[in-house]
Design a protein around this motif. Sequence first.
Motif, PDB file in Angstrom:
ATOM      1  N   CYS A   6      37.652  18.928  15.673  1.00 15.84           N
ATOM      2  CA  CYS A   6      37.008  19.541  16.829  1.00 15.84           C
ATOM      3  C   CYS A   6      36.811  18.452  17.871  1.00 15.84           C
ATOM      4  O   CYS A   6      36.329  17.364  17.571  1.00 15.84           O
ATOM      5  CB  CYS A   6      35.672  20.155  16.426  1.00 15.84           C
ATOM      6  SG  CYS A   6      34.908  21.140  17.714  1.00 15.84           S
ATOM      7  N   TYR A   7      37.162  18.743  19.116  1.00 14.72           N
ATOM      8  CA  TYR A   7      37.168  17.745  20.182  1.00 14.72           C
ATOM      9  C   TYR A   7      36.347  18.268  21.344  1.00 14.72           C
ATOM     10  O   TYR A   7      36.523  19.406  21.776  1.00 14.72           O
ATOM     11  CB  TYR A   7      38.624  17.520  20.616  1.00 14.72           C
ATOM     12  CG  TYR A   7      38.808  16.558  21.757  1.00 14.72           C
ATOM     13  CD1 TYR A   7      38.923  15.189  21.535  1.00 14.72           C
ATOM     14  CD2 TYR A   7      38.876  17.011  23.066  1.00 14.72           C
ATOM     15  CE1 TYR A   7      39.103  14.301  22.578  1.00 14.72           C
ATOM     16  CE2 TYR A   7      39.053  16.127  24.116  1.00 14.72           C
ATOM     17  CZ  TYR A   7      39.162  14.776  23.862  1.00 14.72           C
ATOM     18  OH  TYR A   7      39.344  13.895  24.896  1.00 14.72           O
ATOM     19  N   ASP A   8      35.438  17.462  21.836  1.00 17.83           N
ATOM     20  CA  ASP A   8      34.671  17.803  23.036  1.00 17.83           C
ATOM     21  C   ASP A   8      35.139  16.878  24.144  1.00 17.83           C
ATOM     22  O   ASP A   8      35.049  15.669  24.030  1.00 17.83           O
ATOM     23  CB  ASP A   8      33.172  17.614  22.784  1.00 17.83           C
ATOM     24  CG  ASP A   8      32.319  18.133  23.936  1.00 17.83           C
ATOM     25  OD1 ASP A   8      32.677  17.865  25.103  1.00 17.83           O
ATOM     26  OD2 ASP A   8      31.303  18.774  23.677  1.00 17.83           O
ATOM     27  N   SER A   9      35.629  17.470  25.228  1.00 20.56           N
ATOM     28  CA  SER A   9      36.197  16.652  26.302  1.00 20.56           C
ATOM     29  C   SER A   9      35.207  16.304  27.402  1.00 20.56           C
ATOM     30  O   SER A   9      35.559  15.650  28.366  1.00 20.56           O
ATOM     31  CB  SER A   9      37.401  17.365  26.916  1.00 20.56           C
ATOM     32  OG  SER A   9      36.975  18.545  27.555  1.00 20.56           O
ATOM     33  N   HIS A  10      33.968  16.721  27.269  1.00 23.61           N
ATOM     34  CA  HIS A  10      32.946  16.386  28.278  1.00 23.61           C
ATOM     35  C   HIS A  10      31.589  16.420  27.591  1.00 23.61           C
ATOM     36  O   HIS A  10      31.024  17.477  27.367  1.00 23.61           O
ATOM     37  CB  HIS A  10      32.982  17.400  29.421  1.00 23.61           C
ATOM     38  CG  HIS A  10      31.978  17.095  30.491  1.00 23.61           C
ATOM     39  ND1 HIS A  10      32.294  17.095  31.811  1.00 23.61           N
ATOM     40  CD2 HIS A  10      30.659  16.791  30.450  1.00 23.61           C
ATOM     41  CE1 HIS A  10      31.226  16.810  32.538  1.00 23.61           C
ATOM     42  NE2 HIS A  10      30.216  16.626  31.716  1.00 23.61           N
ATOM     43  N   PHE A 162      32.392  17.825  14.966  1.00 21.66           N
ATOM     44  CA  PHE A 162      33.144  17.119  15.994  1.00 21.66           C
ATOM     45  C   PHE A 162      33.694  15.816  15.430  1.00 21.66           C
ATOM     46  O   PHE A 162      32.988  15.057  14.783  1.00 21.66           O
ATOM     47  CB  PHE A 162      32.273  16.835  17.225  1.00 21.66           C
ATOM     48  CG  PHE A 162      32.019  18.047  18.063  1.00 21.66           C
ATOM     49  CD1 PHE A 162      32.847  18.352  19.139  1.00 21.66           C
ATOM     50  CD2 PHE A 162      30.969  18.893  17.759  1.00 21.66           C
ATOM     51  CE1 PHE A 162      32.618  19.484  19.902  1.00 21.66           C
ATOM     52  CE2 PHE A 162      30.731  20.027  18.519  1.00 21.66           C
ATOM     53  CZ  PHE A 162      31.562  20.323  19.587  1.00 21.66           C
ATOM     54  N   HIS A 164      35.836  13.934  17.592  1.00 17.27           N
ATOM     55  CA  HIS A 164      36.188  13.140  18.773  1.00 17.27           C
ATOM     56  C   HIS A 164      35.387  13.678  19.959  1.00 17.27           C
ATOM     57  O   HIS A 164      35.274  14.881  20.122  1.00 17.27           O
ATOM     58  CB  HIS A 164      37.687  13.271  19.068  1.00 17.27           C
ATOM     59  CG  HIS A 164      38.131  12.441  20.222  1.00 17.27           C
ATOM     60  ND1 HIS A 164      38.925  11.339  20.067  1.00 17.27           N
ATOM     61  CD2 HIS A 164      37.890  12.526  21.544  1.00 17.27           C
ATOM     62  CE1 HIS A 164      39.158  10.794  21.249  1.00 17.27           C
ATOM     63  NE2 HIS A 164      38.538  11.506  22.155  1.00 17.27           N
ATOM     64  N   VAL A 165      34.836  12.788  20.758  1.00 17.63           N
ATOM     65  CA  VAL A 165      34.132  13.189  21.974  1.00 17.63           C
ATOM     66  C   VAL A 165      34.559  12.280  23.114  1.00 17.63           C
ATOM     67  O   VAL A 165      34.990  11.153  22.901  1.00 17.63           O
ATOM     68  CB  VAL A 165      32.590  13.134  21.825  1.00 17.63           C
ATOM     69  CG1 VAL A 165      32.114  14.107  20.767  1.00 17.63           C
ATOM     70  CG2 VAL A 165      32.106  11.737  21.539  1.00 17.63           C
ATOM     71  N   ARG A 166      34.465  12.779  24.304  1.00 20.47           N
ATOM     72  CA  ARG A 166      34.708  11.972  25.503  1.00 20.47           C
ATOM     73  C   ARG A 166      33.396  11.888  26.265  1.00 20.47           C
ATOM     74  O   ARG A 166      32.894  12.874  26.785  1.00 20.47           O
ATOM     75  CB  ARG A 166      35.787  12.611  26.375  1.00 20.47           C
ATOM     76  CG  ARG A 166      36.092  11.765  27.618  1.00 20.47           C
ATOM     77  CD  ARG A 166      37.270  12.287  28.392  1.00 20.47           C
ATOM     78  NE  ARG A 166      38.461  12.104  27.592  1.00 20.47           N
ATOM     79  CZ  ARG A 166      39.559  12.845  27.727  1.00 20.47           C
ATOM     80  NH1 ARG A 166      39.605  13.795  28.615  1.00 20.47           N
ATOM     81  NH2 ARG A 166      40.602  12.627  26.966  1.00 20.47           N
ATOM     82  N   GLU A 167      32.835  10.695  26.283  1.00 20.54           N
ATOM     83  CA  GLU A 167      31.547  10.441  26.912  1.00 20.54           C
ATOM     84  C   GLU A 167      31.717  10.384  28.425  1.00 20.54           C
ATOM     85  O   GLU A 167      32.601   9.709  28.929  1.00 20.54           O
ATOM     86  CB  GLU A 167      30.982   9.115  26.378  1.00 20.54           C
ATOM     87  CG  GLU A 167      29.800   8.568  27.127  1.00 20.54           C
ATOM     88  CD  GLU A 167      28.584   9.468  27.127  1.00 20.54           C
ATOM     89  OE1 GLU A 167      27.961   9.585  28.195  1.00 20.54           O
ATOM     90  OE2 GLU A 167      28.249  10.056  26.100  1.00 20.54           O
ATOM     91  N   MET A 168      30.828  11.073  29.149  1.00 24.39           N
ATOM     92  CA  MET A 168      30.956  11.180  30.603  1.00 24.39           C
ATOM     93  C   MET A 168      29.981  10.295  31.382  1.00 24.39           C
ATOM     94  O   MET A 168      30.139  10.133  32.582  1.00 24.39           O
ATOM     95  CB  MET A 168      30.766  12.639  31.042  1.00 24.39           C
ATOM     96  CG  MET A 168      31.786  13.586  30.412  1.00 24.39           C
ATOM     97  SD  MET A 168      33.500  13.110  30.682  1.00 24.39           S
ATOM     98  CE  MET A 168      33.655  13.373  32.426  1.00 24.39           C
TER      99      MET A 168
END
Length: 181
Positions: A6-10, A162, A164-168
């Motif tokens: 599961c990937y969160d892009s924001h 999750f 993988h996450v992309r930290e904003m």
Amino acid sequence: MEISRCYDSHLHLLATGIFKRGLRLFDLKSPADLKSVSLSPDYFRQDWLVGFGWDQHRFENQQYPTCKQLDDVFPDFPVALTRADGHAVWLNSKAMEKVGYLDSNKKVPNGGIVIRDADGKPSGIFIESAKIEIDQMMPNYSTEQNILFLREAILHMNKQGFTHVREMTSFIEQWNILRQF
């Protein structure tokens, strides 16, 4: 064997941890309900009490709260409570003094709204870019708090599946803490 991911892009990882450990005010039915709040060191940014989740639409009168109502409960230190949508903050008088808003003539940033009382003085509610200005003037969390909040966020994201996450909203201290993890 296929591994699901599961990937969160924001994502705002630090904010997730702060939210999980912080003062949550979603059940606040009136400003007077603050009298029953138990305080924790996790709820402070240095000497400022901070919280999240109030919404004036849940109050019986559906009116914005005032600094006076916060002053009645928390007179001794600055208080900044963010509305549930993140677009407004409710300050007490100590906080308004620290950020220079006790003066009713302080220039409001473009796109900002300061709700004023009948005398034209700031009532304690700051919206949009006025709220962002307040956020930038508040003290930072300590390194120890940031470590605690980031661990809390990572545990929460792991439990949710999750991978993988992309930290904003990362900053150098946060980056260094995450590298150590």
